[in-house]
Structure formats: C-alpha cells, structure tokens
Design an enzyme around this catalytic site. Structure first.
Site, PDB file in Angstrom:
ATOM      1  N   ARG A  69       0.821  -1.210   0.000  1.00  0.00           N
ATOM      2  CA  ARG A  69       0.000   0.000   0.000  1.00  0.00           C
ATOM      3  C   ARG A  69       0.854   1.258   0.000  1.00  0.00           C
ATOM      4  O   ARG A  69       0.497   2.262  -0.628  1.00  0.00           O
ATOM      5  CB  ARG A  69      -0.958  -0.029   1.200  1.00  0.00           C
ATOM      6  CG  ARG A  69      -2.087  -1.002   0.959  1.00  0.00           C
ATOM      7  CD  ARG A  69      -3.055  -1.136   2.105  1.00  0.00           C
ATOM      8  NE  ARG A  69      -4.210  -1.919   1.645  1.00  0.00           N
ATOM      9  CZ  ARG A  69      -5.208  -2.307   2.411  1.00  0.00           C
ATOM     10  NH1 ARG A  69      -5.226  -1.980   3.689  1.00  0.00           N
ATOM     11  NH2 ARG A  69      -6.211  -2.991   1.908  1.00  0.00           N
ATOM     12  N   TYR A  87      -6.733  -0.345  -6.805  1.00  0.00           N
ATOM     13  CA  TYR A  87      -6.106  -1.628  -6.418  1.00  0.00           C
ATOM     14  C   TYR A  87      -5.361  -1.534  -5.087  1.00  0.00           C
ATOM     15  O   TYR A  87      -5.085  -0.456  -4.614  1.00  0.00           O
ATOM     16  CB  TYR A  87      -5.277  -2.243  -7.541  1.00  0.00           C
ATOM     17  CG  TYR A  87      -4.105  -1.494  -8.140  1.00  0.00           C
ATOM     18  CD1 TYR A  87      -3.497  -0.410  -7.542  1.00  0.00           C
ATOM     19  CD2 TYR A  87      -3.574  -1.943  -9.356  1.00  0.00           C
ATOM     20  CE1 TYR A  87      -2.401   0.214  -8.131  1.00  0.00           C
ATOM     21  CE2 TYR A  87      -2.473  -1.325  -9.949  1.00  0.00           C
ATOM     22  CZ  TYR A  87      -1.890  -0.253  -9.318  1.00  0.00           C
ATOM     23  OH  TYR A  87      -0.815   0.344  -9.883  1.00  0.00           O
ATOM     24  N   GLU A  88      -5.104  -2.688  -4.496  1.00  0.00           N
ATOM     25  CA  GLU A  88      -4.566  -2.781  -3.124  1.00  0.00           C
ATOM     26  C   GLU A  88      -5.506  -2.128  -2.104  1.00  0.00           C
ATOM     27  O   GLU A  88      -5.056  -1.617  -1.080  1.00  0.00           O
ATOM     28  CB  GLU A  88      -3.162  -2.165  -3.009  1.00  0.00           C
ATOM     29  CG  GLU A  88      -2.070  -2.965  -3.672  1.00  0.00           C
ATOM     30  CD  GLU A  88      -1.809  -4.332  -3.057  1.00  0.00           C
ATOM     31  OE1 GLU A  88      -2.233  -4.574  -1.904  1.00  0.00           O
ATOM     32  OE2 GLU A  88      -1.207  -5.161  -3.756  1.00  0.00           O
ATOM     33  N   GLY A  89      -6.794  -2.144  -2.382  1.00  0.00           N
ATOM     34  CA  GLY A  89      -7.771  -1.555  -1.467  1.00  0.00           C
ATOM     35  C   GLY A  89      -8.154  -0.155  -1.905  1.00  0.00           C
ATOM     36  O   GLY A  89      -7.322   0.744  -1.934  1.00  0.00           O
TER      37      GLY A  89
END
Lengths: 476, 93
Positions: free
Chosen positions: A297, A437-439
């Site tokens: 992140r 992406y990645e949350g």
C-alpha cells in the site's frame, strides 16, 4: 516522446531533511547507507529510468501486452529493458544480503520505486509485486522454500505475483473459493484468479505465484484462507527448472491504463490441480497477506507521487513551449502559456501537491525502517504505530491527489491534452487504477478510522498530532 | 470519532473518506511546514543553493494558501455531512 528527469535533488531533500536519512543510516545493518552511496545510487537509477524506462512508456501504452494461446508477449523493448534492470542489480536493493540482496533501507528503495514508476508505471508493477512476494517467502516460508525460491527471486531472474482476487471475491476476500487439496508434501491448487498483474509474461523463465486458497476442512470466511507458493515451472532439487505446472493465463484484461502491464485471468488446476506449497500455518493466509499489504500500500501510494512528478514535468515543458495569447499585465507580445496566471496556479498546485505527497511517503518509509531495525523495542513499536497509522493515508490521499494532479496536467495542455500524442492523457489514465487496487480509497478510509484510530482509542493519532504541534512550535 | 465508532458506525463510515482526505491534507501541510523551516534556516547561510531553498519556501507558501484550506471543508463534511449522505432511501437514488 516525453522525457523524464529524476528529481534527485528534491528526493534527497525529502530523504535527508524530512525523513531523517542520517538517522536511518545509523540503524544496525544500514551503516553502508552513507550520503555518498545514496547520491551515487540515486544518480545511477535516475539515468536508468530516463534512458531505458521512460522512452518505452508511450510505445508500451500503444502496443500493450498481447496474449495468444496462453502465451503473453510484453510490449516491444520490455524484455530487453527488464534484462538490463536485472543486470544492473536493481531488484536486489532492499532485499536481505543472505539471499543476494543489498540490504538497503526502505527509504532508499522508495526513492528508486518513485523513479521506476514515474518513468514507466506499467513496467514498475512487475518488480513491485515481485518484491512483495519475496517478502512473504522471506517472512513466512520454510528453510526449504527459501532455499528453492529466494535467490532467483531476489535477483529478478524469476518474478513473483500476488493472486488474491476472484470474480466473486474482490474487496471481500472472505468469498475466496480457490481450493487446495493435500497430496504428500504438497497441495493441489485449483480455481480462477483475476486481475493478476504480470501473471504471465515473457520477461523471465519462471514466475512464482503466491495464491490464496481454501483447504478442504477450512472454516468459512476470512479465517479459512491459506497462502501457497505455486510456481509456473516446478523447480528441481538442484534449482533447475522442471516440469510445467498445471496453471495458465486464460486471457488479458482490456484496461483504461497501464496497457503494458499484463493483467491476467489465471486458471489453476484444469488438468487435476497445480502443485502448490503451503506458506506458514494453514488458515492464516489472509493475516500474512495483510502484513505484506502494508508495504504494497505504501508502494501504491507512492505511485501518486511518481505519476504526479512525471505529469508535472510534462506540463511544465509544454507550458514553456506553447505560445498562446498575451499575458495580462506583462506585455502585448504573444507568449508561452507559462506566463498566464491561471497556468501558474495549475503548475504551482501540481508542484506543491507532489512535494507534500513525497515528503509524507518518504517519512512513512523511514518509520518502516525504524520499526524493523531500531535497537530500542519501544522505538520500534512507536515507529510501527506511526507507519500503521499513516499507510492508509498515504495509499488513499496520495492516489486521490495523484488523480487530481494528472488531471490538472491534461488541463494545462488544453485541447492537446485530450489528444493521446502529447502523453498527458496516458498519465491520467495510468494513474486512475492506483486509487482502486490494493484496497480502494473507501477501504483505506475504513482501515484508518476503524483499525488505526478507533481500535487504540486514538493513541497513535494523538501521538502524531503531538508531533505536528511540536513542529508548529518550532516554526514560531 | 472514537466515541461514535461503535455508537453510530454508519455515520463514521459515511464520513471516513472526507476524514482520510482531511488527515492527508493536514499531514501534507505539516511536512511542507517542516520543509519551509529547513529552507529558511539554510537560506540564512545561503551557499549557492539560494534558488533551491527559495523554491521550497514558495512551494510551501502555495500549499498553505491553496491546498491546506481544503482541510476546513473536509472537516465540515466529517462533522456534519453523514446525515445527508444517508438521508435518501436507496430506492430514490
């Protein structure tokens, strides 16, 4: 073609004056990170980014990655560039020395990642995900797994991927369905994974997939997910490449941006099950994945800095060349648009936001270094709490700002910005995925208010605010 | 927000992204202020890098004047925005 010049002086300012490079260089194991070494590495990396990666950015966007019968061909020039990237030792920079890494700090690694991403975001995703896979195996793999996979993955001879998402399991990984059935000393993996960045490519002879799947007796939900190493080609005991594993790339997605990054739909176990090796304990895969995710992140947040810097350089170059109109209150001669007050406003806004983002990302990387290496356990815990608090902010805020800055870059170009030829539009398109992406930003925000603030009753947040107050007092 | 997290979790969730943006905007401003303090100090002993540090000062000033004020708006959204976010019945969206 658009050029890129790594802002080494600005990077060094953020590293030394704001993120405390001198202090980081005194941490155990980082003594070799002297100012001279850092300057040399940044200069070399800047040259590589400008001369090798940046010229492939726009052609890569146009050509994209192609798939035919499960074989992916990356955009022209990518294979050669990746070879040079490995030959230059760049993947090894932050990795542990016992596996061939250089053991450099996260703070230096983050500056290099900024350069790779700014020069060619699509390319940079391959080493970024490999790095995450290396960390997962380093932290949770057995001695035998490390012996088999670490050295070639650290060097970049093989790349790594992260396989989380399935069609019905996006942000909600509890819905994961991929299965893993025990068979002797390994498992048989089957299921479909989507959105697998560099899930298949022609850059290296092997690809090491990290795959989330459920054991037959696993409990429902997030507490029943395990993590497996599933190599594209099995590896023989002597380290040579063995038989092809039962997995394949079914297709590549057609995307808004990062066209040169192959986003694969992966199918595991069409012929009875792909051989996989369990990482760590059964049913704890998600927990391992979340620990890895902190770094990932931070890296995605950094993409906001990187693409903003690139978009700024491009917009500034255009504004100095493009002659339109007569700037108010200056002269009656036609002039470059950089002299118009509103264009100034846009350029200053891009510049100021980029610098604020860079400072925050680099400070967070420095606190990760302290959380790993500081000799005092209280300092380690303090640094970890600080990084944990800031990482959702870095991921969420930087990527949202990155979208704004890249959009402003298009605006400065006027109508030309809407035309692909200038390259401004590519930064805008490429950037858009980073807030997803990645949350997504929404996931980051819930992580921030729930896990990072409410859970410790605001203790870490209060400590950060106290630091802010101390800085304000110094300014008075 | 800590008090409300369990009592009114939907309201906290509705304001969470504005809160994140508030956090980022202020934390970014904090870093720019630190950068300005360093630049100011270096300018006193100015040694050929005057333009570099003046640029840092001007950039921090711009951030304070143009970006940081967004914090006020985010703050109002966080404190007073949740009700209207959730007011409409889903069928009326």
């Amino acid at each position: 073609m658009t050029t890129y010049k790594a802002p080494v002086k600005d990077m060094l300012f953020a590293m030394r004056e704001l993120a405390g490079l001198d202090e980081i260089a005194k941490l155990p194991g980082l003594e070799e990170t002297t100012p001279d070494v850092v300057q040399t590495i940044l200069d070399e990396a800047g040259r590589f980014a400008a001369e090798v990666l940046a010229p492939l950015n726009q052609p890569g966007d146009r050509a994209g990655a192609r798939v035919a019968d499960g074989v992916v061909t990356t955009a022209p020039g990518f294979k050669e560039a990746y070879r040079q990237f490995v030959d230059g030792g760049w993947p090894t920079v932050p990795c542990p020395p016992q596996f061939g890494g250089q053991g450099m700090p996260q703070l230096l690694s983050i500056a290099l990642q900024e350069m790779w991403c700014a020069s060619n975001m699509a390319f940079s995703l391959c080493p970024m995900l490999s790095q995450a896979a290396v960390e997962a195996i380093e932290h949770y793999g057995t001695a035998a797994q490390k012996a088999m996979f670490m050295v070639p993955m650290v060097s970049g001879e093989w790349t790594g991927t992260m396989n989380l998402t399935e069609p019905q399991a996006g942000s909600d990984l509890a819905a994961t369905r991929a299965r893993a059935v025990p068979e002797g000393d390994h498992y048989r993996i089957s299921g479909t994974k989507i959105f697998i960045t560099f899930g298949e490519h022609d850059l290296t002879e092997n690809i090491i997939h990290l795959v989330l799947a459920r054991l037959p007796d696993a409990p429902e939900g997030t507490k029943g997910i395990s993590l497996f190493i599933v190599p594209k080609f099995l590896v023989n005991a002597d380290g040579t490449i063995g038989a092809r594993n039962d997995l394949q790339c079914v297709s590549l997605e057609h995307k808004l941006g990062i066209h040169a990054s192959p986003t694969a739909v992966m199918s595991y176990g069409d012929k009875g099950g792909a051989v996989g090796y369990l990482i760590g304990q059964p049913n704890r895969g998600l927990e391992y994945m979340f620990l890895m995710m902190n770094r990932a992140r931070l890296s995605v947040g950094l993409q906001g800095v990187a693409v903003s810097e690139r978009a700024y350089q491009q917009a500034l170059g255009f504004a100095r060349e493009r002659v339109q109109g007569r700037p108010l209150g200056v002269s009656n001669a036609r002039a470059a648009i950089v002299h118009h007050p509103d264009v100034r406003r846009m350029l200053m806004s891009m510049k100021a936001q980029t610098e604020a983002m860079r400072a925050l990302a680099y400070c967070t990387a420095a606190s990760l270094d302290k959380s790993i290496r500081h000799p005092d356990s209280k300092e380690r815990a303090r640094a970890q709490a600080y990084a944990d608090l800031l990482i959702p902010v870095v991921k969420g805020w930087l990527t949202e700002q990155g979208n704004e800055v890249a959009s402003t870059g298009v605006q400065i170009h006027g109508g030309m910005g809407f035309i692909e030829e200038t390259g401004a539009a590519q930064h805008f398109r490429d950037m858009r995925i980073a807030a997803i992406y990645e949350g997504t930003t929404g996931i980051q925000a819930m992580d921030l208010v729930g896990r990072k603030i409410a859970r410790d009753a605001g203790a870490a947040a209060h400590a950060l605010i106290a630091d802010m107050r101390a800085s304000c007092d110094q300014l008075k | 927000m800590c008090d409300n997290f369990s009592a009114d979790s939907r309201a906290v969730a509705a304001g969470s992204v504005p809160y994140l943006m508030l956090f980022g905007t202020v934390a970014g401003g904090w870093q720019m202020a630190r950068a300005a303090a360093v630049a100011q100090e270096k300018l006193v002993g100015a040694n050929g890098d005057k333009a570099f540090y003046e640029t840092k000062l001007a950039t921090a000033r711009y951030y304070a004047d143009h970006i940081l004020p967004r914090a006020h708006a985010y703050g109002r959204e966080v404190l007073h925005g949740a009700a209207s976010t959730l007011r409409l019945d889903e069928a009326l969206l």
